[in-house]
Design an enzyme around this catalytic site. Structure first.
Site: not given
Length: 449
Positions: A32, A72, A132, A275
């Site tokens: 991430d 993201c 998410h 990501d």
């Protein structure tokens, strides 16, 4: 353009694997906000990443590997469905504004995840990490991971959380649908622990393990022993990033070691990517030699570390130079699992295996698109058009990967050609269904956790 060479032994082994009918295990690992320059195999010197590097060196490095977005949530929507996220309203982050009352604040139920497609094929499925893709605003269980194809889930629904929330005071850590009382381990270690347990418990049947770590996304929280280990690294923001990525790599090592220990390495495809690009002022990451950062469509925002390994099926130390993108993983995984892609699914990703075995020597994509609000980019072969703010720029990435030489004025006809392609693609998209800006629609009050 350097292309993959055909490897006869790879083709032969693939045929043997298919004839035996053994479905491969799939492990999809996502970092991430990891910067392009934050892994050893891209030349990083201050962060030890031997386990990430081992995936790259023991398999294929996608030298032009892209995320579907520069942030993201949209990236994950595309990666898990195989479709441009703009086709189903997931252009923005999860937010409290919604275009109309009937819409989900998250991944629409009509869009099936790769986990949902794999379960009918006999796969055990699990997700440990950051979702998410909805559920946290209205506590809507229908769009949480446990309703989207994952047999097991431990992690967070939100975009970020504390790494040391022993008592779960943020009320973000969940197992299945339910909040947990707490988590005694550093969060990156907890995700690694869960992954190891799942592999050991499912070693005798095909499994899909989705492991989207939160590291090194903010908040910048490093284990005390790593603060000491890397005390020579300055400034502090970089030291914190180094420690967080080091923990990430250690836990990837735990996963890889477990796969070896239980004897399933030769039947397990391992994929690693970030990501989006890093954001240096936010988490201390580095994207050089690429221009730009997270939230931008310059290469630094979308060109990411991306590699995969499958011993005996993908040749070691291979580099694939044509562009690939996160949404390619859906058809690649599904085909390997023995599934078929139906035309009405409208999948935009491409099965990468024929390109990796040399059966297809063309490009997986002639053209790739990115968009968020009024910002967008188009890559067609080696040319890339970027509109970041009011400026329109054109780059030849084969000669200028750092995007330092704007050729828009020199090639106005090419700018128009790429604009035409972009507008034709964008005409098929729908407006964002949700987000953080009031212009989207009604504001939704959060339901308490």
């Amino acid at each position: 353009m350097i292309r993959f060479f055909i490897i006869p032994i790879v083709c032969l082994l693939s045929q043997v694997w298919a004839s035996e009918g053994r479905k491969p295990n799939i492990i999809l690992i996502v970092a991430d906000d990891l910067g392009y320059a934050d892994v050893g195999y891209h030349g990083c010197k201050d962060i030890p990443t031997p386990h990430i590097d081992s995936i790259a060196h023991r398999g294929v490095q996608f030298t032009h590997g892209y995320a579907n977005a520069a942030v993201c949530s949209p990236t994950r929507a595309a990666m898990l469905t195989g479709r441009y996220q703009h086709r189903f309203g997931c252009e923005y982050h999860i937010g409290q504004f919604r275009r109309s009352p009937e819409l989900k604040i998250g991944l629409p139920l009509e869009e099936k995840t790769i986990a949902e497609r794999l379960k009918p094929l006999g796969y055990a499925t699990a997700m440990f990490g950051k979702w998410h893709l909805g559920g946290e605003v209205l506590q809507d269980r229908s769009i949480m991971p446990s309703s989207r194809g994952f047999d097991e889930f431990f992690g967070i629904l939100e975009g970020a959380s504390l790494y040391d929330d022993v008592k779960n005071r943020e009320r973000k850590y969940r197992r299945g649908y339910e909040l947990v009382d707490g988590e005694p381990e550093y969060l990156t270690d907890a995700f690694g622990r869960e992954a190891v347990s799942f592999i050991k418990r499912h070693q005798d049947k095909p499994f899909f393990l989705y492991l989207p770590f939160t590291a090194p996304h903010a908040p910048r929280q490093i284990k005390p022993e790593h603060m000491e280990k890397f005390k020579h690294i300055n400034p502090l923001i970089r030291r914190e990033l180094v420690g967080m990525v080091y923990s990430l790599d250690q836990n990837i090592g735990r996963v890889l070691s477990t796969v070896q220990e239980v004897g399933i390495e030769d039947n397990t495809l391992v994929i690693f990517l970030s990501d989006n690009g890093g954001k240096p002022n936010d988490n201390g990451s580095l994207n050089h030699p690429l221009r730009g950062q997270k939230t931008q469509y310059y290469e630094g925002g979308i060109h990411v570390p991306f590699c995969m390994m499958w011993p005996g099926k993908i040749e070691r130390e291979t580099k694939y130079h044509n562009p690939v993108i996160g949404m390619d993983l859906f058809p690649t995984i599904l085909k390997l699992a023995g599934g078929e892609i139906k035309p009405d699914w409208d999948i935009h990703g491409t099965d990468l295996m024929p390109y990796l075995t040399g059966k297809n020597e063309g490009r997986p994509h002639e053209t790739i698109f990115w968009k968020s609000n009024k910002h967008y980019a188009v890559r067609h072969k080696d040319w890339k058009l970027v509109k970041q703010g009011a400026q329109m720029e054109l780059f030849n990435l084969a000669e200028d990967l750092s995007e330092s030489n704007d050729l828009a004025n020199k090639h106005p006809e090419l700018v128009q050609q790429l604009l035409k392609k972009y507008h034709a693609w964008d005409s098929q998209n729908i407006p964002p269904s949700f987000g953080h800006h009031p212009s989207i629609g009604e504001k939704i009050e959060r339901v308490p956790r």
